[in-house]
Scaffold this motif. Structure first.
Motif, PDB file in Angstrom:
ATOM      1  N   UNK A  89       0.831  -1.207   0.000  1.00  0.00           N
ATOM      2  CA  UNK A  89       0.000   0.000   0.000  1.00  0.00           C
ATOM      3  C   UNK A  89       0.872   1.267   0.000  1.00  0.00           C
ATOM      4  N   UNK A 136      -4.001  -9.486   4.335  1.00  0.00           N
ATOM      5  CA  UNK A 136      -4.112  -8.042   4.559  1.00  0.00           C
ATOM      6  C   UNK A 136      -5.105  -7.485   3.549  1.00  0.00           C
ATOM      7  N   UNK A 137      -6.025  -6.683   4.037  1.00  0.00           N
ATOM      8  CA  UNK A 137      -7.064  -6.082   3.193  1.00  0.00           C
ATOM      9  C   UNK A 137      -7.195  -4.609   3.553  1.00  0.00           C
ATOM     10  N   UNK A 138      -7.189  -3.753   2.548  1.00  0.00           N
ATOM     11  CA  UNK A 138      -7.470  -2.335   2.794  1.00  0.00           C
ATOM     12  C   UNK A 138      -8.958  -2.091   2.610  1.00  0.00           C
ATOM     13  N   UNK A 144     -10.238   0.678  -5.142  1.00  0.00           N
ATOM     14  CA  UNK A 144     -10.733  -0.687  -5.337  1.00  0.00           C
ATOM     15  C   UNK A 144     -12.248  -0.676  -5.128  1.00  0.00           C
ATOM     16  N   UNK A 149     -13.708  -5.640  -2.394  1.00  0.00           N
ATOM     17  CA  UNK A 149     -13.278  -5.680  -0.992  1.00  0.00           C
ATOM     18  C   UNK A 149     -14.169  -6.648  -0.203  1.00  0.00           C
ATOM     19  N   UNK A 167      -6.532   0.953   6.652  1.00  0.00           N
ATOM     20  CA  UNK A 167      -7.509   2.021   6.378  1.00  0.00           C
ATOM     21  C   UNK A 167      -8.912   1.629   6.835  1.00  0.00           C
TER      22      UNK A 167
END
Lengths: 248, 248
Positions: A89, A136-138, A144, A149, A167
């Protein structure tokens, strides 16, 4: 033709200057020009005396990358800094994409300098939650689509991955973290340990240990990382630990 | 009662001493005793002059952790080292679990010292593949049942996570990587970029850039990390890049 310009994509680690690698520190000290997001560059100021320092704001990513490429094209040694790791990121991908589109870039050499990512420091601050497979996921849907997501949140929850949320919430994005908790709650127990680490590795670092069922009631903002345990994660005493499965 | 014993769980980074954080280096230099897996401890030897150094073999994890706790209980400053980060497939979780079961451990203080994980350095070596959401999965079924690993491979593939495979293959475990490729191939194109990074950040580092359809034909062993791109990953020129989605 090589003009001796060099561009270093430097991950400066999660916050404290001590958490920077020796290589990153040496490179910053050897560079002519240091470019980065204002907040991060100011954390580095003890290392930047006598250098050209170019700061810019939160949404100026493309401008920062283009500026870094231009400065390197002028023959300078340039460090474009990201906090944590530049490849997570961070700025690395954008710089490499821009360089691929600009044939002049062949004249400069580029080097990635890895750093300790924020989620790794956050995990260390709360114990050892990442001892088994993780994701890991934003939660930022600026770049996106939210459907993607959601798909990832479902997959991570279903696959029993320990999951780090980047975030998680901002003043404008408040519903996403609630939806994430909702999704995880369909696959995981309400007593699944969770941690919120705010301003990791900075003097103002704070930690909230909680459970999936309580996560929505906790204070979360832009400066937080959220770690959701998996089915093997426990809180014992002070620490959040995901068992690796050793027979003890 | 505090006996002044200290136990530092130190991630020494992916290989080169330069990729260690300043804090990890300072702590190693301040410790009385350094304990770790033989191969890693030997990489650190320039920093260990005059210290008690205790090495042990690959399968001696529990013994190493118990020894580190005992030494700290004797009042020593002990560094238990893991390569990469101690909290990612390292020693941190096991030590904390053992300490929780041993009431004497309350006398010692423990501190996690994060490092650059191997997969982060591997990603930096090939470009910027981790610019969007990612997962890490170990293919070793020594401690995790293979059904759980298959479930995670399916989830990561379905969720379009860029995926890092730890422990992809050993002399005895050869079928797992083939099965992983098979699973990913049901969700992703045969032309999905993949990278194999062997001995990351060491002088003998080598990189193989390939595609999902060819991954099974490549040389892979215990010293390799495998990175499988997602639907947004491209190979442009020299680099593997996962687009973050900026409009360029």
């Amino acid at each position: 033709m090589d003009n001796n310009g060099m561009l270093f994509l430097v991950g400066t680690g999660p916050g404290s200057l001590e958490e920077m690698t020796v290589r990153a520190k040496n490179i910053l000290q050897a560079c002519d020009t240091v470019i980065g997001y204002t907040t991060y560059v100011r954390l580095l100021s003890p290392l930047l005396t006598g250098k050209e320092v170019l700061e810019s704001g939160m949404t100026q990513e493309k401008e920062r990358c283009r500026l870094a490429i231009e400065k390197a094209l002028q023959g300078k040694k340039v460090a474009l800094v990201s906090s944590g790791d530049s490849g997570i990121y961070g700025m690395s991908g954008l710089v490499l994409e821009l360089m691929e589109r600009d044939s002049r870039s062949q004249a400069i050499s580029v080097e990635m300098v890895p750093g300790v990512p924020a989620f790794v420091a956050a995990a260390a601050a709360v114990g050892a939650p990442l001892m088994n497979d993780f994701a890991a996921i934003s939660l930022s849907d600026l770049l996106t689509p939210w459907e993607t997501i959601e798909k990832r949140l479902n997959a991570a929850a279903q696959g029993d991955f320990v999951t780090c949320l980047y975030n998680p919430k901002s003043s404008k994005r408040i519903a996403q973290i609630d939806r994430a908790v909702e999704i995880f709650s369909t696959y995981r127990d309400a007593h699944t340990p969770c941690a919120i680490v705010r301003s990791v590795s900075r003097p103002e670092q704070s930690i909230t240990m909680t459970f999936l069922g309580q996560l929505r009631d906790c204070f979360i903002d832009m400066l937080c990382l959220v770690i959701i345990g998996n089915s093997q994660t426990v809180v014992t005493g002070t620490w959040m630990i995901t068992s690796r499965g050793y027979d003890l």
